[in-house]
Write a protein that holds these residues in place. Sequence first.
Motif, PDB file in Angstrom:
ATOM      1  N   ASP A 346      84.833 -22.787  -3.906  1.00 50.70           N
ATOM      2  CA  ASP A 346      85.351 -21.651  -3.563  1.00 50.70           C
ATOM      3  C   ASP A 346      86.340 -20.864  -3.677  1.00 50.70           C
ATOM      4  O   ASP A 346      86.105 -19.699  -2.989  1.00 50.70           O
ATOM      5  CB  ASP A 346      87.141 -23.066  -3.031  1.00 50.70           C
ATOM      6  N   VAL A 349      83.212 -17.942  -3.170  1.00 47.10           N
ATOM      7  CA  VAL A 349      83.558 -17.742  -1.462  1.00 47.10           C
ATOM      8  C   VAL A 349      84.140 -17.231  -1.129  1.00 47.10           C
ATOM      9  O   VAL A 349      83.810 -16.633  -0.209  1.00 47.10           O
ATOM     10  CB  VAL A 349      83.702 -19.879  -0.782  1.00 47.10           C
ATOM     11  N   ASP A 652      93.648 -25.158   1.986  1.00 45.44           N
ATOM     12  CA  ASP A 652      93.105 -24.604   2.613  1.00 45.44           C
ATOM     13  C   ASP A 652      94.182 -23.938   4.146  1.00 45.44           C
ATOM     14  O   ASP A 652      93.881 -23.025   4.444  1.00 45.44           O
ATOM     15  CB  ASP A 652      92.691 -25.979   4.019  1.00 45.44           C
ATOM     16  N   ARG A 686      84.995 -19.558   5.433  1.00 45.67           N
ATOM     17  CA  ARG A 686      84.944 -19.139   4.097  1.00 45.67           C
ATOM     18  C   ARG A 686      85.744 -21.405   4.434  1.00 45.67           C
ATOM     19  O   ARG A 686      85.050 -22.023   3.419  1.00 45.67           O
ATOM     20  CB  ARG A 686      86.384 -19.183   3.379  1.00 45.67           C
ATOM     21  N   THR A 687      86.849 -21.808   5.264  1.00 42.93           N
ATOM     22  CA  THR A 687      86.880 -23.552   5.249  1.00 42.93           C
ATOM     23  C   THR A 687      85.311 -23.950   5.146  1.00 42.93           C
ATOM     24  O   THR A 687      85.032 -25.208   4.486  1.00 42.93           O
ATOM     25  CB  THR A 687      87.710 -23.133   6.590  1.00 42.93           C
ATOM     26  N   THR A 690      83.189 -23.531   1.877  1.00 41.44           N
ATOM     27  CA  THR A 690      83.749 -24.104   1.035  1.00 41.44           C
ATOM     28  C   THR A 690      83.246 -25.607   1.327  1.00 41.44           C
ATOM     29  O   THR A 690      83.365 -26.650   0.044  1.00 41.44           O
ATOM     30  CB  THR A 690      85.352 -24.203   0.695  1.00 41.44           C
TER      31      THR A 690
END
Length: 748
Positions: A346, A349, A652, A686-687, A690
């Motif tokens: 994460d 990323v 998140d 990114r979400t 990840t």
Amino acid sequence: MKRSPHLRGLFALAVVALSLYVALTVPVQLGLDLRGGTQIVLETRPTTAADAGAEATDRTVEVLRGRIDALGVAEPTIARSGDDRIVVELPGVQDPRRAADVIGRTARLTFHQVLGPATAADRAADPSPERPHEQVTADETGRFLRLQTAALTGKDVEKAAARFDPHSGAGWHVTVDFKGAGGQEWARLTGEAACRAPGDPGRRVAVVLDGRIISSPQVDPSVGCRSGIGGGATLITGSFDDEEARELALLINGGALPVPVETVEQRTVGPTLGARAIAASAWAAAIGTALTSLFIVAVYRVVGALAVLALACYGLVSYAALAALGATLTLPGLAGFVLAIGMAVDANVLVFERAREEYVARHRPTPRSSLTAGFRGAFSAIADSNVTTLIAAALLFFLASGPVRGFGVTLGIGVLASMFSALVVTRVLAEHAVARPGLRRRPRLTGIAHTGFVRARLDRSGPHLMRHPRRWLAVSAAALVLAGSGIVVRGLDLGVEFTGGRLVEYSTTAPVDPDRTRAALAEAGFPRAVVQSSGDRQFTVRTPGLGEARAAALTDAVTGLGVGAERIRDEAVGPSLGKELRRGALIALAVALGAQLVYLAARFRWLLGSSAVAALAHDVVILVGAFAWLGKPVDGVFLAALLTVIGYSVNDSVVVFDRIRELGRRARGKPFARVADQALLQTLPRTVNTGTGAAFILTALAVLGGDTLRDFALALLVGLAVGTYSSMFTATPLAVELHRRTGTERRT
């Protein structure tokens, strides 16, 4: 400024070198669930106010340590937990009944003159105010005798030893040597008994252990009245076999416990189960990490390959930290070790996606300058998201117990190691690589100098996701109703940790029919036994609290099914401890939500912080409801997964809200809904990336991690999906709606 990369490189090299040295020289201690053995949790039961408290428990620990050392167990551990609990771990011990009996016996040894047989009236009036110096106790044959109050106790004993004499007819017996005035008191006691006629009960001397007569021999006719047995020694005879004689000698030598103790929790894990768990977790880690690595390389090319190398450094640093701290690696801890790979992915990323934005949207001249700006811009989100996970890990450590606490330790170490891996190792490698002439001529190979698949699609369509926030909130409300109905209709299947009782897991050589097993156990006297299959050739039996004798009868009934059953796990939790653990789980959950709210309120405005915590509550209810509908047990491992999901969900939300805050500072006059919309779209790559990387790890754990980790991984997969959705379509729409209703200023 030019010296900074060199200093980072030297720092990274020093940490990796030190970790390699520690990993090669210091072994990690494995928990009992990985190497097999028995764990017993004892609780002191003081009879007086003076015996209560940590001091009496510490004295009890010392006595128990002497007994355990005499048992000959390799590498045992014994430690006080709180003021009144003692945790004993016995690696390799597979007979918990004998271990608990030897360890938990009070071992109060006393010597009495027998006064005569006790009548029913004597037994009813014991202790009698008219005869304060007498007591009534049953002998080894079950007869009740009146005994004179003891003046000779185990404190007067110097040492005891088990002996075998085939010539005297005594067989196995225990010799006892007295110390100091104990020898004189023994002579006085036997001298008074010798004044009675042979055959008279009063000529007997009773040896009492923990309120039960274990031997009551007559004083030999050769002993004269008032002269007694001299020499400061005697022997205890009885119907002993070699094991019983040695145990009695061990207890006498170990001394009496300062206060009585009660076993409130007991766990036994077979070595085969531990070996299978290690192998399954290793396969899951290897395959999950390989898939995640391939995905990262495919998406981010050269810098992705360097991030994979940094992941290897993360694994080395995490392992070395566990070894250096002397932490015990448990099965949930092993899962936490694997899970923290997702945290490291994460962070990478976040940096790479931010670097892509810098290169494409802000037209940075080189991939290197974009990468530097990406690390700088992503630091806030990385720090916030990892701190929230550390909060969850700390709560697991302080509020949980046993293997779940080990998970908290491993997760915390993993988070810190992942930050080092992403912010130091990856940065050193990536900045060095993108500065090479070959990559400067072909910048797209770096993985930074292009928009990426997800961002390219978003740039074309540009959806306005927050145009109707109430629709998203309605979907979330419907999901809450569905999950809540599962809790109401199906109820929660609380594990033995929270209810008390016994859970025994068996491995078989042939498939097992749960209905047939249930019927056989009911016929054997266990009508309330709950039988659940946990694999093709494994099943568990859960019952209300059983003593060791009844537990042995349960195993006999299962063995009688003819399926080659072998007990591989045995857990017993007392009702009081179960109630306490249940209360602790609720406290941990409440404190987790409260701690996240406090942290988010400090880092963001109350509007964003409260929206994130509301999304957390949404995720908790849905995850608990999903397990209710599936009929999965809610136990300590589920609690670990739940608190981890809370950390994931906050991660998140923090990433989105961090971008909302940043965009709001740039465009203060822009409507909040449009700012939120833009933040969602910018963080969506990114979400997606990840979530995909973490899903590889968790799917591998669910499929390959074995039965013990399957429910854990399932909870995390559900939590990952729900948390990803809620951060975008629950927390953000709720923030937009609250902003509208409260008339908050447009600044963010």
